[in-house]
Write a protein that holds these residues in place. Structure first.
Motif, PDB file in Angstrom:
ATOM      1  N   GLY A  61      29.022  44.588  31.484  1.00  0.00           N
ATOM      2  CA  GLY A  61      30.106  43.658  31.240  1.00  0.00           C
ATOM      3  C   GLY A  61      30.675  42.989  32.480  1.00  0.00           C
ATOM      4  O   GLY A  61      31.554  42.143  32.374  1.00  0.00           O
ATOM      5  N   LEU A  62      30.191  43.357  33.671  1.00  0.00           N
ATOM      6  CA  LEU A  62      30.692  42.740  34.903  1.00  0.00           C
ATOM      7  C   LEU A  62      30.117  41.334  35.056  1.00  0.00           C
ATOM      8  O   LEU A  62      29.053  41.033  34.515  1.00  0.00           O
ATOM      9  CB  LEU A  62      30.295  43.584  36.112  1.00  0.00           C
ATOM     10  N   PRO A  63      30.809  40.476  35.813  1.00  0.00           N
ATOM     11  CA  PRO A  63      30.236  39.157  36.056  1.00  0.00           C
ATOM     12  C   PRO A  63      28.995  39.270  36.938  1.00  0.00           C
ATOM     13  O   PRO A  63      28.928  40.105  37.840  1.00  0.00           O
ATOM     14  CB  PRO A  63      31.361  38.391  36.768  1.00  0.00           C
ATOM     15  N   ALA A  64      27.998  38.446  36.643  1.00  0.00           N
ATOM     16  CA  ALA A  64      26.748  38.450  37.400  1.00  0.00           C
ATOM     17  C   ALA A  64      26.519  37.061  37.981  1.00  0.00           C
ATOM     18  O   ALA A  64      26.859  36.056  37.368  1.00  0.00           O
ATOM     19  CB  ALA A  64      25.588  38.847  36.496  1.00  0.00           C
ATOM     20  N   GLY A  65      25.943  37.022  39.193  1.00  0.00           N
ATOM     21  CA  GLY A  65      25.643  35.769  39.863  1.00  0.00           C
ATOM     22  C   GLY A  65      24.166  35.674  40.182  1.00  0.00           C
ATOM     23  O   GLY A  65      23.403  36.629  40.001  1.00  0.00           O
ATOM     24  N   GLN A  66      23.747  34.518  40.684  1.00  0.00           N
ATOM     25  CA  GLN A  66      22.335  34.281  40.943  1.00  0.00           C
ATOM     26  C   GLN A  66      21.863  34.819  42.291  1.00  0.00           C
ATOM     27  O   GLN A  66      20.666  34.898  42.530  1.00  0.00           O
ATOM     28  CB  GLN A  66      22.036  32.787  40.842  1.00  0.00           C
ATOM     29  N   ASP A  67      22.780  35.186  43.185  1.00  0.00           N
ATOM     30  CA  ASP A  67      22.408  35.704  44.494  1.00  0.00           C
ATOM     31  C   ASP A  67      22.289  37.224  44.426  1.00  0.00           C
ATOM     32  O   ASP A  67      23.289  37.933  44.295  1.00  0.00           O
ATOM     33  CB  ASP A  67      23.454  35.297  45.533  1.00  0.00           C
ATOM     34  N   GLU A  68      21.066  37.729  44.498  1.00  0.00           N
ATOM     35  CA  GLU A  68      20.843  39.173  44.384  1.00  0.00           C
ATOM     36  C   GLU A  68      21.493  39.931  45.528  1.00  0.00           C
ATOM     37  O   GLU A  68      21.968  41.053  45.360  1.00  0.00           O
ATOM     38  CB  GLU A  68      19.336  39.466  44.351  1.00  0.00           C
ATOM     39  N   GLN A  69      21.524  39.343  46.728  1.00  0.00           N
ATOM     40  CA  GLN A  69      22.064  40.022  47.902  1.00  0.00           C
ATOM     41  C   GLN A  69      23.591  40.046  47.907  1.00  0.00           C
ATOM     42  O   GLN A  69      24.187  40.910  48.548  1.00  0.00           O
ATOM     43  CB  GLN A  69      21.561  39.339  49.180  1.00  0.00           C
ATOM     44  N   ALA A  70      24.233  39.126  47.204  1.00  0.00           N
ATOM     45  CA  ALA A  70      25.700  39.061  47.185  1.00  0.00           C
ATOM     46  C   ALA A  70      26.191  38.790  45.765  1.00  0.00           C
ATOM     47  O   ALA A  70      26.645  37.698  45.452  1.00  0.00           O
ATOM     48  CB  ALA A  70      26.186  37.978  48.144  1.00  0.00           C
ATOM     49  N   PRO A  71      26.103  39.808  44.892  1.00  0.00           N
ATOM     50  CA  PRO A  71      26.606  39.599  43.522  1.00  0.00           C
ATOM     51  C   PRO A  71      28.124  39.483  43.517  1.00  0.00           C
ATOM     52  O   PRO A  71      28.789  39.940  44.461  1.00  0.00           O
ATOM     53  CB  PRO A  71      26.143  40.855  42.783  1.00  0.00           C
ATOM     54  N   PRO A  72      28.700  38.865  42.499  1.00  0.00           N
ATOM     55  CA  PRO A  72      30.160  38.738  42.455  1.00  0.00           C
ATOM     56  C   PRO A  72      30.842  40.103  42.380  1.00  0.00           C
ATOM     57  O   PRO A  72      30.309  41.053  41.798  1.00  0.00           O
ATOM     58  CB  PRO A  72      30.431  37.941  41.182  1.00  0.00           C
ATOM     59  N   ALA A  73      32.002  40.186  42.992  1.00  0.00           N
ATOM     60  CA  ALA A  73      32.765  41.441  42.989  1.00  0.00           C
ATOM     61  C   ALA A  73      33.339  41.685  41.601  1.00  0.00           C
ATOM     62  O   ALA A  73      33.653  40.746  40.877  1.00  0.00           O
ATOM     63  CB  ALA A  73      33.893  41.362  44.010  1.00  0.00           C
ATOM     64  N   PRO A  74      33.472  42.954  41.229  1.00  0.00           N
ATOM     65  CA  PRO A  74      34.090  43.250  39.928  1.00  0.00           C
ATOM     66  C   PRO A  74      35.538  42.762  39.916  1.00  0.00           C
ATOM     67  O   PRO A  74      36.217  42.785  40.953  1.00  0.00           O
ATOM     68  CB  PRO A  74      34.041  44.773  39.834  1.00  0.00           C
ATOM     69  N   PRO A  75      36.036  42.317  38.769  1.00  0.00           N
ATOM     70  CA  PRO A  75      37.428  41.855  38.712  1.00  0.00           C
ATOM     71  C   PRO A  75      38.387  43.018  38.916  1.00  0.00           C
ATOM     72  O   PRO A  75      38.098  44.162  38.544  1.00  0.00           O
ATOM     73  CB  PRO A  75      37.559  41.274  37.306  1.00  0.00           C
ATOM     74  N   LYS A  76      39.514  42.725  39.536  1.00  0.00           N
ATOM     75  CA  LYS A  76      40.517  43.759  39.762  1.00  0.00           C
ATOM     76  C   LYS A  76      41.410  43.830  38.526  1.00  0.00           C
ATOM     77  O   LYS A  76      41.954  42.834  38.086  1.00  0.00           O
ATOM     78  CB  LYS A  76      41.356  43.425  40.991  1.00  0.00           C
ATOM     79  N   ASN A  77      41.542  45.030  37.981  1.00  0.00           N
ATOM     80  CA  ASN A  77      42.386  45.233  36.810  1.00  0.00           C
ATOM     81  C   ASN A  77      43.776  45.626  37.269  1.00  0.00           C
ATOM     82  O   ASN A  77      43.948  46.613  37.986  1.00  0.00           O
ATOM     83  CB  ASN A  77      41.816  46.328  35.903  1.00  0.00           C
ATOM     84  N   GLU A  78      44.757  44.850  36.843  1.00  0.00           N
ATOM     85  CA  GLU A  78      46.141  45.163  37.158  1.00  0.00           C
ATOM     86  C   GLU A  78      46.614  46.257  36.207  1.00  0.00           C
ATOM     87  O   GLU A  78      46.414  46.162  35.005  1.00  0.00           O
ATOM     88  CB  GLU A  78      47.025  43.922  36.989  1.00  0.00           C
ATOM     89  N   PRO A  79      47.258  47.299  36.739  1.00  0.00           N
ATOM     90  CA  PRO A  79      47.760  48.346  35.842  1.00  0.00           C
ATOM     91  C   PRO A  79      48.920  47.803  34.998  1.00  0.00           C
ATOM     92  O   PRO A  79      49.580  46.835  35.374  1.00  0.00           O
ATOM     93  CB  PRO A  79      48.232  49.441  36.793  1.00  0.00           C
ATOM     94  N   TYR A  80      49.165  48.451  33.880  1.00  0.00           N
ATOM     95  CA  TYR A  80      50.272  48.064  33.003  1.00  0.00           C
ATOM     96  C   TYR A  80      51.578  48.267  33.741  1.00  0.00           C
ATOM     97  O   TYR A  80      51.797  49.301  34.379  1.00  0.00           O
ATOM     98  CB  TYR A  80      50.249  48.913  31.731  1.00  0.00           C
ATOM     99  N   LYS A  81      52.458  47.262  33.673  1.00  0.00           N
ATOM    100  CA  LYS A  81      53.765  47.375  34.313  1.00  0.00           C
ATOM    101  C   LYS A  81      54.848  47.450  33.243  1.00  0.00           C
ATOM    102  O   LYS A  81      54.812  46.703  32.266  1.00  0.00           O
ATOM    103  CB  LYS A  81      54.042  46.157  35.197  1.00  0.00           C
ATOM    104  N   THR A  82      55.792  48.319  33.478  1.00  0.00           N
ATOM    105  CA  THR A  82      56.931  48.413  32.574  1.00  0.00           C
ATOM    106  C   THR A  82      57.934  47.308  32.900  1.00  0.00           C
ATOM    107  O   THR A  82      57.843  46.640  33.941  1.00  0.00           O
ATOM    108  CB  THR A  82      57.629  49.771  32.726  1.00  0.00           C
ATOM    109  N   HIS A  83      58.896  47.141  32.005  1.00  0.00           N
ATOM    110  CA  HIS A  83      59.951  46.153  32.250  1.00  0.00           C
ATOM    111  C   HIS A  83      60.701  46.495  33.535  1.00  0.00           C
ATOM    112  O   HIS A  83      61.011  45.611  34.339  1.00  0.00           O
ATOM    113  CB  HIS A  83      60.913  46.117  31.060  1.00  0.00           C
TER     114      HIS A  83
END
Length: 114
Positions: A61-83
């Motif tokens: 499910g991670l994003p994939a790019g065409q450059d095998e040597q430098a694939p895109p970085a996984p997205p950073k998930n922000e933790p749930y924030k309370t009010h």
């Protein structure tokens, strides 16, 4: 149940669907995409279609790019924030104490803050 000889999803007189009935397929090109886990995905595109920069990896499910040597970085998930966490980002402790004192003073004087 029937005898089990029928082919499911077909009808009497149905023949094989081939290029003669559908027309010729468009020329295709296969493009390799790599994700951060080094999974390779090779979707095919029409040769005259625009190939996207990113493609979702079907394995992880991670994003994939065409450059095998430098694939895109996984997205950073922000933790749930309370009010409260959002309030603390906007207000300092000093501001919070001042607001609290103002509200307590109104309650002591029987004045509704609303």
């Amino acid at each position: 149940m029937g005898s089990g000889n029928a082919i499911r999803g077909s009808r009497v007189g149905a023949g094989p669907m081939g290029e003669a009935e559908r027309g010729e397929a468009a020329p295709r090109v296969r493009v390799s995409f790599w994700c951060a886990n080094m999974h390779e995905t090779r979707p095919s595109f029409a040769s005259d279609a625009a190939v996207p920069e990113l493609w979702d990896c079907p394995r992880c499910g991670l994003p994939a790019g065409q450059d095998e040597q430098a694939p895109p970085a996984p997205p950073k998930n922000e933790p749930y924030k309370t009010h409260l966490a959002y309030v603390k980002e906007r207000r300092s402790d000093k501001d919070g104490k001042a607001i609290l004192e103002e509200a307590l003073e109104r309650l002591r004087n029987n004045k509704s803050p609303w």
